[in-house]
Enzyme design. Sequence first.
Site, PDB file in Angstrom:
ATOM      1  N   HIS A  31      -3.757  -1.982  -6.760  1.00 30.44           N
ATOM      2  CA  HIS A  31      -3.090  -0.735  -7.128  1.00 30.44           C
ATOM      3  C   HIS A  31      -4.139   0.241  -7.644  1.00 30.44           C
ATOM      4  O   HIS A  31      -4.956  -0.107  -8.488  1.00 30.44           O
ATOM      5  CB  HIS A  31      -2.040  -0.976  -8.230  1.00 30.44           C
ATOM      6  N   ASP A  79       0.821  -1.224   0.000  1.00 24.45           N
ATOM      7  CA  ASP A  79       0.000   0.000   0.000  1.00 24.45           C
ATOM      8  C   ASP A  79       0.852   1.271   0.000  1.00 24.45           C
ATOM      9  O   ASP A  79       0.447   2.313   0.517  1.00 24.45           O
ATOM     10  CB  ASP A  79      -0.959   0.035   1.213  1.00 24.45           C
TER      11      ASP A  79
END
Length: 467
Positions: A79, A51
């Site tokens: 993503h 992340d």
Amino acid sequence: FPVADQTHSTSLNGEPVVKRPREGVPQEHPLRTPKEPQNKVTVVLGAQWGDEGKGKVVDLLAMDADIVCRCQGGNNAGHTVVVDSVEYDFHLLPSGVLNKKAISFIGNGVVIHLPGLFEEAEKNLRKGKGLQGWEERLKISDRAHIVFNFHQAVDGIQEQQRQQQEGKNLGTTKKGIGPAYSSKAARNGLRVCDLVSDFKVFEEKFRMLAEHFRTMYPNLNVDIDSELQQLKEYTERLRPLVTDGVYFMHRALTGPSKKILVEGANAALLDIDFGTYPFVTSSNCTVGGVCTGLGVPPSYVGRVYGVVKAYTTRVGVGAFPTEQDNETGNLLQSRGREFGVTTGRRRRCGWLDLILVRYAHMVNGFSAIALTKLDILDTLPEIKVAVAYKVNGQPLPSFPANMDVLTQVKVEYETLPGWCCSTETARSFEELPVQAQNYIRFIEDFLQVPVKWVGVGKSRESIIKLF
């Protein structure tokens, strides 16, 4: 090797002149001169627990790439890329699929849930025009393993069992990734090449694999016939995308000049070998996974960029030395909108841990760092950075393998002044507040790795290139 007994040059009248090598003088054979690789791959990897904003960095580099590859993981990765105010979410598709001039390649190290792949494409197609024509520019390795619906069901059962037996689960995404890699390691998994070959043979193997899991998990609810029908329908859509991945990468690496980008999923501290085991993913998301997950020789790996968030986050359970379960953590969580792309789970937040990032650098050998989400720190009067670990008053010389040790560490921090103003409009290093510049320099000095990009917002334009 035989040495040629004569060489040719041209005389004044244009006739070849034979020159015989002098006896006793060794002749250089062309194969004995080391060849430099024609093309090298550029790699983007997460340097924390995931992340970090890899999608945005990949998107930036993918704009002028010829090939963008995924080498490991599955649709447990997420993503987010924002283009023309449209927010695209990718899980299996490489983020580079938005570049209509580039080929996107899913390598053999990726485990693929076919319904997830096609649903992801359709969902993103509805959002904007970025994904139009994606099937014409996607290639999938014939050696990639397939995630089946029963793998996902088993994932959920295993998490339930862990909770009942030990009172704690691993915090998996329940996307079937672990069970699919288990099938791969047990050598009873099924690959893309099996599906697009003889479906009758595939069906027999599929039924055996499903039965294997049903024996292990009596409560497993598997509709074998329904899933086989679904897979048969996907086969015709899949077949034109499938290629021999090793040959595909070899041609790309040794052919005409090309820019080849590899997009790592997950991150260093989630690596099955080097991560905070057992709270990790099931694949190698460090640089070694590029070679094994694509069939790329190590000599063809070029620059390796580590993506580092300006603070630290972690999804799910597991040790987290710099976690701030307080107002600071809440501020980072709300300002950074820290929710998992794949699961929607709230991310735990804490200060930047440079011990952890330095360890990731030891494993990956980063050429440079992309520092993301610096703007989230804009309102903090003071910013802490972890610079050392101690256990029982003794400094730890390295990042511990044992998670029981990691939960006991006392963190030593360096406190740096904040800048208390917005960085979102900055488009150069010089336009950043002096305190923000010093924060970046502190990171560089500690890691002994240069920071090449700094992210101060959501869009492509908000990434500052330093060199």
